[in-house]
Structures are given as C-alpha cells and as structure tokens.
Design an enzyme around this catalytic site. Sequence first.
Site, PDB file in Angstrom:
ATOM      1  N   HIS A 169     -49.131 102.138   1.069  1.00  0.00           N
ATOM      2  CA  HIS A 169     -50.287 102.392   2.110  1.00  0.00           C
ATOM      3  C   HIS A 169     -49.526 102.691   3.268  1.00  0.00           C
ATOM      4  CE1 HIS A 169     -53.579  99.397   0.381  1.00  0.00           C
ATOM      5  NE2 HIS A 169     -53.013 100.268  -0.546  1.00  0.00           N
ATOM      6  N   ASP A 213     -25.327  94.879   8.924  1.00  0.00           N
ATOM      7  CA  ASP A 213     -24.349  94.594   9.976  1.00  0.00           C
ATOM      8  C   ASP A 213     -23.620  93.509   9.150  1.00  0.00           C
ATOM      9  OD1 ASP A 213     -25.785  92.102  10.144  1.00  0.00           O
ATOM     10  OD2 ASP A 213     -26.335  92.192  12.132  1.00  0.00           O
ATOM     11  N   HIS A 214     -22.695  92.369   9.915  1.00  0.00           N
ATOM     12  CA  HIS A 214     -21.879  91.539   9.164  1.00  0.00           C
ATOM     13  C   HIS A 214     -22.835  90.365   8.627  1.00  0.00           C
ATOM     14  CE1 HIS A 214     -22.816  90.713  13.512  1.00  0.00           C
ATOM     15  NE2 HIS A 214     -22.650  89.549  13.287  1.00  0.00           N
ATOM     16  N   GLY A 244     -28.964  89.900   9.655  1.00  0.00           N
ATOM     17  CA  GLY A 244     -29.007  88.339   9.254  1.00  0.00           C
ATOM     18  C   GLY A 244     -30.598  87.950   8.949  1.00  0.00           C
ATOM     19  N   THR A 245     -31.544  88.437   9.924  1.00  0.00           N
ATOM     20  CA  THR A 245     -33.030  88.325   9.479  1.00  0.00           C
ATOM     21  C   THR A 245     -33.573  89.612   9.100  1.00  0.00           C
ATOM     22  OG1 THR A 245     -33.413  88.792  11.819  1.00  0.00           O
ATOM     23  CG2 THR A 245     -32.976  86.634  11.415  1.00  0.00           C
ATOM     24  N   GLY A 246     -33.097  90.927   9.315  1.00  0.00           N
ATOM     25  CA  GLY A 246     -33.647  92.022   9.306  1.00  0.00           C
ATOM     26  C   GLY A 246     -34.643  92.529  10.329  1.00  0.00           C
ATOM     27  N   ILE A 247     -34.821  91.332  11.171  1.00  0.00           N
ATOM     28  CA  ILE A 247     -35.606  91.797  12.477  1.00  0.00           C
ATOM     29  C   ILE A 247     -35.294  92.837  13.281  1.00  0.00           C
ATOM     30  CG2 ILE A 247     -36.921  90.707  14.199  1.00  0.00           C
ATOM     31  CD1 ILE A 247     -37.195  88.314  12.695  1.00  0.00           C
ATOM     32  N   GLY A 248     -33.731  92.525  13.910  1.00  0.00           N
ATOM     33  CA  GLY A 248     -33.255  93.492  14.769  1.00  0.00           C
ATOM     34  C   GLY A 248     -33.183  94.478  14.249  1.00  0.00           C
ATOM     35  N   ARG A 288     -57.063 108.190   2.290  1.00  0.00           N
ATOM     36  CA  ARG A 288     -57.246 107.502   3.832  1.00  0.00           C
ATOM     37  C   ARG A 288     -55.818 106.975   4.431  1.00  0.00           C
ATOM     38  NH1 ARG A 288     -58.385 103.711  -0.244  1.00  0.00           N
ATOM     39  NH2 ARG A 288     -57.937 101.477   0.355  1.00  0.00           N
ATOM     40  N   HIS A 289     -55.112 106.556   3.420  1.00  0.00           N
ATOM     41  CA  HIS A 289     -53.740 106.020   4.025  1.00  0.00           C
ATOM     42  C   HIS A 289     -52.850 107.065   4.556  1.00  0.00           C
ATOM     43  CE1 HIS A 289     -54.673 102.358   1.957  1.00  0.00           C
ATOM     44  NE2 HIS A 289     -54.832 102.994   1.016  1.00  0.00           N
TER      45      HIS A 289
END
Length: 150
Positions: free
Chosen positions: A100, A10-11, A68-72, A134-135
């Site tokens: 993993h 995004d911007h 901006g944060t990578g969160i959204g 296992r992963h």
Amino acid sequence: MGMKIAIGCDHGALALKETVKKVVSELGLEADDLGTFTEESVDYPDIAEKVCEKIASGDAVRGVVLCGTGIGISMAANKIRGIRCALCGDVYSARMARAHNDANVLALGGRVLGPGLAAEIVRAFFTQDFEGGRHARRVGKIMALENNNI
Ligand code: RB5
C-alpha cells in the site's frame, strides 16, 4: 547477484544487521553493508543518511536501517527526499508497507525484535509488490508533501 539492498545500523543493532544480511542474500539480493561494524557508539542519523543516499542516487533499489528501537533511524530516513521508510515490528505491517505504501526502506529495532521474527519481516518486505491503483495516488500525495513548505 540480484538487486542491491543498502543496509546500515547503529551500535544498537549490530547482531540483527547480520540476520538481515543473511536473509537478504538468501532471497537472491545483494546486501551492501554500510556499517556500523563495531560496538563503538555512532549517531543513527549518519547511518540513515549513508543508506538513503545509496537509494536516492540509484545505486541501491531499497534499504534496511536499524537502531535500538528503529524509531530514530526511521525518523531520520524519512527526512531524506525520495525515501519512504516503514518501521515494522510485525509481518503484516511489512507486507502492507510494500503493498500500500510502496516503502523503499525498512526500519527494524535491534533491541526490540528477535532474529526469527525479524527474518520473517524482511522476507515479507522483499517479496511483496506494490499494488498501485488507488494506493499510487496516495503515495503520490505523500511525496508531494516534500515540496510543501509549511
Ligand atoms: C542508541 O542508544 C539508541 O538511542 C538508538 O539505537 C535508537 O534506539 C534511537 O532511536
């Protein structure tokens, strides 16, 4: 040209997207830039959808999403069937996200990371293989949650 990597921001992460494209190309992979291309404000879920659609359809093998944060944008990406998106702010997490968790999308914060660290994170993500074993069972359980209607 190597495997195609779908990339979108995004911007809030225009400049960092350029760093990501450069590193992806240096690794011998094909950077498929899906935008955004201007400072004009856009909604990160729309970008997540564009990038992840390319992966879900098989047109791209992996992706990088940035806001901006990578969160959204990571939250949005993880709502899309087949996507395992990892928001990474350090190199160890990027390596483990592949080793993993078999992450197929990397999320980065354009207002969080400098270009040097981001470049190292991208290199780690695209050079580390999934360890399986296992992963694989655990990743299978993650994906099974897509069919869980709670
Ligand atoms: C946009 O201003 C900002 O909210 C977005 O880039 C991102 O940080 C959201 O998670």
